[in-house]
Motif scaffolding. Sequence first.
Motif, mmCIF file in Angstrom:
data_model
loop_
_atom_site.group_PDB
_atom_site.id
_atom_site.type_symbol
_atom_site.label_atom_id
_atom_site.label_comp_id
_atom_site.label_asym_id
_atom_site.label_seq_id
_atom_site.Cartn_x
_atom_site.Cartn_y
_atom_site.Cartn_z
ATOM 1 N N SER A 166 62.297 46.156 35.868
ATOM 2 C CA SER A 166 61.214 44.834 35.979
ATOM 3 C C SER A 166 59.738 45.640 36.988
ATOM 4 C CB SER A 166 61.770 44.251 37.404
ATOM 5 O OG SER A 166 60.358 43.569 38.445
ATOM 6 N N THR A 167 58.323 45.489 36.151
ATOM 7 C CA THR A 167 57.335 46.108 36.457
ATOM 8 C C THR A 167 56.723 45.186 37.280
ATOM 9 O OG1 THR A 167 56.694 46.365 34.228
ATOM 10 C CG2 THR A 167 57.924 47.971 35.026
ATOM 11 N N ALA A 168 55.364 44.862 38.095
ATOM 12 C CA ALA A 168 54.721 44.582 38.429
ATOM 13 C C ALA A 168 53.759 45.539 38.961
ATOM 14 C CB ALA A 168 55.355 43.159 39.464
ATOM 15 N N ALA A 169 52.378 44.329 39.333
ATOM 16 C CA ALA A 169 51.234 45.061 40.141
ATOM 17 C C ALA A 169 49.911 44.060 40.795
ATOM 18 C CB ALA A 169 50.351 45.932 38.873
ATOM 19 N N GLU A 170 49.885 44.765 41.908
ATOM 20 C CA GLU A 170 48.869 43.863 43.036
ATOM 21 C C GLU A 170 47.831 44.443 43.466
ATOM 22 O OE1 GLU A 170 50.335 42.564 46.175
ATOM 23 O OE2 GLU A 170 52.021 41.264 45.517
ATOM 24 N N VAL A 171 46.800 43.969 43.312
ATOM 25 C CA VAL A 171 45.268 44.373 42.858
ATOM 26 C C VAL A 171 44.671 44.649 44.115
ATOM 27 C CG1 VAL A 171 44.612 45.364 40.659
ATOM 28 C CG2 VAL A 171 44.367 43.018 40.988
ATOM 29 N N GLU A 172 43.503 44.828 44.837
ATOM 30 C CA GLU A 172 42.257 44.394 45.712
ATOM 31 C C GLU A 172 41.278 45.128 45.769
ATOM 32 O OE1 GLU A 172 44.004 43.491 50.491
ATOM 33 O OE2 GLU A 172 45.121 44.863 50.012
ATOM 34 N N ASN A 201 39.460 42.998 33.252
ATOM 35 C CA ASN A 201 37.975 42.628 33.407
ATOM 36 C C ASN A 201 37.461 42.664 34.260
ATOM 37 O OD1 ASN A 201 39.073 43.296 30.863
ATOM 38 N ND2 ASN A 201 39.373 41.121 30.192
ATOM 39 N N PHE A 202 36.597 42.994 34.340
ATOM 40 C CA PHE A 202 35.225 42.404 35.852
ATOM 41 C C PHE A 202 34.001 41.360 35.335
ATOM 42 C CE2 PHE A 202 36.180 47.010 38.090
ATOM 43 C CZ PHE A 202 36.136 46.213 39.066
ATOM 44 N N THR A 203 34.814 40.439 36.464
ATOM 45 C CA THR A 203 33.311 39.653 36.009
ATOM 46 C C THR A 203 32.659 39.572 37.694
ATOM 47 O OG1 THR A 203 34.514 38.225 34.981
ATOM 48 C CG2 THR A 203 32.919 37.250 35.532
ATOM 49 N N VAL A 204 30.733 40.090 37.482
ATOM 50 C CA VAL A 204 30.385 39.475 38.284
ATOM 51 C C VAL A 204 29.497 38.663 38.906
ATOM 52 C CG1 VAL A 204 28.518 40.413 40.454
ATOM 53 C CG2 VAL A 204 29.831 42.101 39.048
ATOM 54 N N THR A 205 29.420 37.705 39.316
ATOM 55 C CA THR A 205 28.343 36.222 39.743
ATOM 56 C C THR A 205 27.604 36.337 41.151
ATOM 57 O OG1 THR A 205 30.389 35.069 38.268
ATOM 58 C CG2 THR A 205 28.731 33.793 39.600
ATOM 59 N N VAL A 252 32.682 39.297 43.045
ATOM 60 C CA VAL A 252 32.863 40.488 41.939
ATOM 61 C C VAL A 252 34.779 39.433 41.602
ATOM 62 C CG1 VAL A 252 33.654 42.447 41.396
ATOM 63 C CG2 VAL A 252 31.909 41.541 43.213
ATOM 64 N N HIS A 253 35.164 39.655 40.254
ATOM 65 C CA HIS A 253 36.360 39.109 39.436
ATOM 66 C C HIS A 253 36.868 39.593 39.195
ATOM 67 C CE1 HIS A 253 39.977 36.521 39.596
ATOM 68 N NE2 HIS A 253 39.784 36.806 38.093
ATOM 69 N N TYR A 254 38.108 40.232 39.729
ATOM 70 C CA TYR A 254 39.069 41.057 38.201
ATOM 71 C C TYR A 254 40.314 40.904 38.080
ATOM 72 C CZ TYR A 254 41.312 45.650 36.845
ATOM 73 O OH TYR A 254 42.367 46.758 36.329
ATOM 74 N N GLU A 255 40.428 41.079 36.345
ATOM 75 C CA GLU A 255 41.677 40.275 36.365
ATOM 76 C C GLU A 255 42.502 40.969 34.736
ATOM 77 O OE1 GLU A 255 43.813 35.782 35.062
ATOM 78 O OE2 GLU A 255 41.251 36.141 34.695
ATOM 79 N N ASP A 256 43.655 41.948 35.483
ATOM 80 C CA ASP A 256 44.689 42.054 34.614
ATOM 81 C C ASP A 256 45.425 40.612 33.844
ATOM 82 O OD1 ASP A 256 46.359 43.104 32.633
ATOM 83 O OD2 ASP A 256 46.805 44.381 33.833
ATOM 84 N N SER A 262 45.084 39.779 39.672
ATOM 85 C CA SER A 262 44.135 39.607 39.743
ATOM 86 C C SER A 262 43.736 39.659 41.274
ATOM 87 C CB SER A 262 43.764 38.147 39.510
ATOM 88 O OG SER A 262 44.655 36.985 40.102
ATOM 89 N N ALA A 263 42.367 40.036 41.495
ATOM 90 C CA ALA A 263 41.319 39.841 43.104
ATOM 91 C C ALA A 263 40.189 39.714 42.221
ATOM 92 C CB ALA A 263 42.233 41.443 43.636
ATOM 93 N N THR A 264 39.729 38.365 43.227
ATOM 94 C CA THR A 264 38.396 38.457 44.065
ATOM 95 C C THR A 264 37.535 38.673 44.875
ATOM 96 O OG1 THR A 264 38.333 36.354 42.602
ATOM 97 C CG2 THR A 264 36.834 36.618 44.062
ATOM 98 N N ALA A 265 36.273 39.658 45.510
ATOM 99 C CA ALA A 265 36.141 40.029 46.776
ATOM 100 C C ALA A 265 34.425 39.488 46.458
ATOM 101 C CB ALA A 265 35.977 41.191 46.609
#
Length: 270
Positions: A166-172, A201-205, A252-256, A262-265
């Motif tokens: 079992s593998t998992a990750a979280e991002v901020e 991938n990053f998306t900046v709005t 800023v949104h990052y998503e794997d 995923s994370a949004t700031a």
Amino acid sequence: MRNSPKFLLFLLLFSFLKITAQGDLMVMPKRVIFDGSDRSKEVNIANTGTDTATYAISFIQYKMAEDGNFIQIEEPEEGQRFASDYLRYYPRRVSLAPNEAQTIRLQLSKTGEMTEGEYRSHLYFRAVEKQTALAKEDLQKEEDGISINIRTVFGISIPVIVRRGSTAAEVELKNLQLKVEESPLLSLDIFRSGNQSVYGNFTVTYKAKGQPEVVIGKVNGISVYTPNEKRHFIFPLQTVENIDFTKGSIEVHYEDIKAKASATATLELN
């Protein structure tokens, strides 16, 4: 896969799939992941140059620096595990004529010795330099001095990742900063937790009251490899007419998608 029709098909695949290339060598895919019940994988390489080229294939080990650069190492960092101990591959050396392609096969082994988590090594393709004899007159000219001949040897590597159990990750996303000089630059820190790397991938709005939202930046394929918990990243944003970077906000949104992380700031510009 070493004839012209297959090479053309290979190039067609390159146009649709993620690849990596350097010099006259193309490699597909640019990442290999063994997950779940996977036991074998294939990597395809192609010589797009006009001369026959020979490549030596081996595994090398890297750690990722906080700025995203890779540093070659011999021993794993704390919390890092090498995948090469559990992988077999063939062939280990290939010669490709112009417009020839070759399949490299990877096979997972000794899985019973692996524990839960992620293992990573990098498959390295190094161009083998042709040996040339020194001319007699060149030797005579160098009798009374030292001659240094510097030649560039091309090499390219791709990560090979093995995940067990079992593998998992979280991002901020933290510490967002915008610098607007000749062109806007956004900097931030990616924080990763868990026992799995992320590759997203990053998306900046840009958002402002009374204006439609505008995507002003996209960057794909940004990774944070285990055991790293942080990566600092800087990338340029697009300069779009009617955008005032002194007001509004930047999201800023990052998503794997594969890691389901995923994370949004948001950076307020007021």
